[in-house]
Design a protein around this motif. Structure first.
Motif, mmCIF file in Angstrom:
data_model
loop_
_atom_site.group_PDB
_atom_site.id
_atom_site.type_symbol
_atom_site.label_atom_id
_atom_site.label_comp_id
_atom_site.label_asym_id
_atom_site.label_seq_id
_atom_site.Cartn_x
_atom_site.Cartn_y
_atom_site.Cartn_z
ATOM 1 N N SER A 178 0.832 -1.139 0.164
ATOM 2 C CA SER A 178 0.000 -0.016 0.135
ATOM 3 C C SER A 178 0.882 1.156 0.128
ATOM 4 N N CYS A 179 0.323 2.285 -0.694
ATOM 5 C CA CYS A 179 1.145 3.505 -0.971
ATOM 6 C C CYS A 179 0.468 4.615 -0.604
ATOM 7 N N SER A 180 0.971 5.775 0.092
ATOM 8 C CA SER A 180 0.264 6.828 0.293
ATOM 9 C C SER A 180 -0.325 7.873 -1.014
ATOM 10 N N GLY A 181 0.458 7.312 -2.355
ATOM 11 C CA GLY A 181 -0.151 8.087 -3.604
ATOM 12 C C GLY A 181 0.918 9.166 -3.845
ATOM 13 N N GLY A 182 0.514 9.888 -5.003
ATOM 14 C CA GLY A 182 1.258 11.017 -5.520
ATOM 15 C C GLY A 182 2.573 10.699 -5.960
ATOM 16 N N ARG A 183 3.766 11.447 -5.431
ATOM 17 C CA ARG A 183 5.279 11.055 -6.048
ATOM 18 C C ARG A 183 5.625 9.621 -5.519
ATOM 19 N N ALA A 184 4.942 8.975 -4.224
ATOM 20 C CA ALA A 184 5.378 8.104 -3.788
ATOM 21 C C ALA A 184 5.103 6.771 -4.333
ATOM 22 N N SER A 185 4.109 7.102 -5.561
ATOM 23 C CA SER A 185 3.848 5.914 -6.491
ATOM 24 C C SER A 185 5.253 5.634 -7.213
ATOM 25 N N ILE A 186 6.181 6.382 -7.560
ATOM 26 C CA ILE A 186 7.467 6.109 -8.153
ATOM 27 C C ILE A 186 8.251 5.222 -7.372
ATOM 28 N N ASP A 187 8.438 5.667 -6.053
ATOM 29 C CA ASP A 187 9.045 5.004 -5.034
ATOM 30 C C ASP A 187 8.684 3.498 -4.776
ATOM 31 N N VAL A 188 7.377 3.415 -4.798
ATOM 32 C CA VAL A 188 6.761 2.136 -4.467
ATOM 33 C C VAL A 188 6.980 1.295 -5.433
ATOM 34 N N ALA A 189 7.136 1.735 -6.934
ATOM 35 C CA ALA A 189 7.022 0.970 -8.161
ATOM 36 C C ALA A 189 8.378 0.495 -8.081
ATOM 37 N N ALA A 190 9.623 1.472 -7.718
ATOM 38 C CA ALA A 190 10.925 1.489 -7.715
ATOM 39 C C ALA A 190 11.431 0.142 -6.807
ATOM 40 N N ALA A 191 10.496 0.086 -5.555
ATOM 41 C CA ALA A 191 10.856 -0.821 -4.393
ATOM 42 C C ALA A 191 10.298 -2.279 -4.976
ATOM 43 N N ILE A 192 9.290 -2.320 -5.864
ATOM 44 C CA ILE A 192 8.548 -3.556 -6.166
ATOM 45 C C ILE A 192 9.649 -4.011 -7.369
ATOM 46 N N LEU A 193 10.105 -3.233 -8.454
ATOM 47 C CA LEU A 193 11.136 -3.623 -9.305
ATOM 48 C C LEU A 193 12.377 -4.108 -8.664
ATOM 49 N N LEU A 194 12.878 -3.779 -7.664
ATOM 50 C CA LEU A 194 14.108 -3.885 -6.880
ATOM 51 C C LEU A 194 13.810 -5.369 -6.559
ATOM 52 N N ARG A 195 12.761 -6.149 -6.452
ATOM 53 C CA ARG A 195 12.430 -7.154 -6.138
ATOM 54 C C ARG A 195 13.138 -8.331 -7.276
ATOM 55 N N HIS A 196 13.069 -7.802 -8.241
ATOM 56 C CA HIS A 196 13.157 -8.532 -9.737
ATOM 57 C C HIS A 196 14.345 -8.125 -10.565
ATOM 58 N N PHE A 197 14.653 -6.955 -10.441
ATOM 59 C CA PHE A 197 15.482 -6.444 -11.502
ATOM 60 C C PHE A 197 16.975 -6.022 -10.628
ATOM 61 N N ASP A 198 18.127 -6.015 -11.308
ATOM 62 C CA ASP A 198 19.293 -5.207 -10.494
ATOM 63 C C ASP A 198 19.205 -3.551 -10.403
ATOM 64 N N HIS A 199 19.902 -3.131 -9.350
ATOM 65 C CA HIS A 199 19.619 -1.931 -8.982
ATOM 66 C C HIS A 199 19.845 -0.767 -10.147
ATOM 67 N N ALA A 200 21.033 -1.174 -10.945
ATOM 68 C CA ALA A 200 21.086 -0.230 -12.151
ATOM 69 C C ALA A 200 20.027 -0.293 -12.857
ATOM 70 N N THR A 201 19.319 -1.167 -13.232
ATOM 71 C CA THR A 201 18.247 -0.959 -14.054
ATOM 72 C C THR A 201 17.186 -0.193 -13.537
ATOM 73 N N VAL A 202 16.784 -0.142 -12.320
ATOM 74 C CA VAL A 202 15.861 0.604 -11.601
ATOM 75 C C VAL A 202 16.251 2.069 -11.495
ATOM 76 N N GLN A 203 17.675 2.309 -11.148
ATOM 77 C CA GLN A 203 18.156 3.482 -11.068
ATOM 78 C C GLN A 203 18.153 4.202 -12.148
#
Length: 356
Positions: A178-203
């Motif tokens: 769950s995410c508070s919304g707004g700009r934080a949607s970018i942060d939660v998407a990044a956190a989810i993607l880091l579960r599957h991809f390397d840091h450089a890809t998400v960065q």
């Protein structure tokens, strides 16, 4: 405005991709949707072609009728619930609470079905309200915006303070996010993607979006009314926790523990940042909330006193006179006489809660 479908090359890409189904609720927030889906798009490919190589995404709906965002832009779903193949993640994007229809029974059933099939369910902004209605959040912690905290309590009185988190950007609790919304949607998407991809890809995706480093889930939400933007992050979180637990004053030791500080450290830092002790500031938060409830609801003074952590109406009355110079009933009568009075009340309440 319609979102373009992924390139036809998608049909030739390996099924090892992470599949995201994005469900837009009526009057959804465009920023929350666009921030999340752009992180997927920019992380999915090595180059700048935005091809769905590593992950794929699809906007799904009950029908293919366009869904209107709160700003008026309309997005047409790409496929219906019945047509969609199983997803790894189902992302529910909400927005305005008090305008237009809520999610219908078919939408709630789709969310429940996805959860039963093992998908991770993600609620963004007020999307968590729909997840709660769907019954998929039992036993999980839920992140809500401080702005919608009381709306959540009002609609779901069974929710308790241990379940709700209104002082952080997002919460990942097993297969519920769950995410508070707004700009934080970018942060939660990044956190989810880091579960599957390397840091450089998400960065890479974050830098293209000119975001830089992602915010972690335990980063505080933006400051609530009365806080200066430069306030120390620990103090921001402390005040958000006070607002979250307005019905039960947190002991100093418990508050300090939640912030990974000693009580003495918290007192020193709080006094340096606000000029007040944590206990004094917490009382002001409770009084400010009581003042807001007096002018925005028809609840009795006794009910408001109980909700704001005062022993009874007399206790609230004594403290209220010290803060506002009049009893609660007189404050309500004076501040709710007209639309202009309402606006004045909001300004007065906000100012009264400001850090001196």
């Amino acid at each position: 405005m319609n979102v373009a479908h992924p390139s036809p090359v998608a049909s030739t890409v390996s099924r090892e991709r992470i599949r995201f189904g994005i469900l837009l609720l009526p009057n959804f927030t465009l920023t929350a949707f666009s921030g999340f889906v752009d992180m997927l798009r920019l992380s999915a490919d090595d180059s700048d072609f935005s091809k769905p190589v590593r992950c794929a995404w699809s906007v799904v709906g009950k029908t293919l009728a366009p869904v209107r965002a709160s700003c008026g832009i309309q997005i047409t779903p790409w496929e219906t619930f019945d047509e969609a193949e199983p997803f790894d993640y189902v992302v529910v994007v909400g927005g305005l609470l008090h305008s237009g229809p809520q999610a219908d029974d078919e939408t709630l059933a789709f969310i429940r079905r996805a959860a039963n099939e093992g998908a991770t369910i993600v609620g963004i902004c007020t999307g968590v309200f729909t997840l709660m209605r769907a019954g998929v959040l039992d036993g999980h912690r839920v992140c809500v915006s401080w702005f919608h905290y009381w709306d959540f309590i009002e609609r779901f009185p069974q929710a308790n303070a241990d379940m709700l988190v209104a002082d952080r950007l997002f919460v990942i609790d097993r297969r519920r996010i769950s995410c508070s919304g707004g700009r934080a949607s970018i942060d939660v998407a990044a956190a989810i993607l880091l579960r599957h991809f390397d840091h450089a890809t998400v960065q890479k995706a974050l830098r293209i979006l000119l975001v830089g480093e992602m915010q972690k889930g335990n980063a505080p939400q933006p400051h609530p009314p009365g806080l200066e933007p430069a306030t120390h992050p620990k103090i921001k979180r402390a005040i958000l926790l006070m607002e979250q637990h307005v019905g039960r004053a947190l002991p100093l030791e418990e508050l300090a523990c939640k912030l990974d500080l000693s009580p003495r450290q918290l007192e020193r830092l709080f006094k340096a940042q606000t000029g007040k002790t944590p206990q004094t500031f917490a009382k002001h938060v409770r009084l400010r909330t009581a003042a807001w409830l007096l002018t925005s609801s028809d609840r009795t003074v006794a009910d408001i006193a109980s909700s704001c952590g005062f022993s009874d109406a007399s206790h609230l009355g004594r403290e209220f006179r010290k803060q506002y110079g009049m009893p609660p009933v007189a404050f309500r009568d004076q501040r709710t006489g007209s639309a202009s009075d309402d606006k004045e009340s909001e300004e007065y309440i906000s100012a009264s809660g400001a850090i001196s």
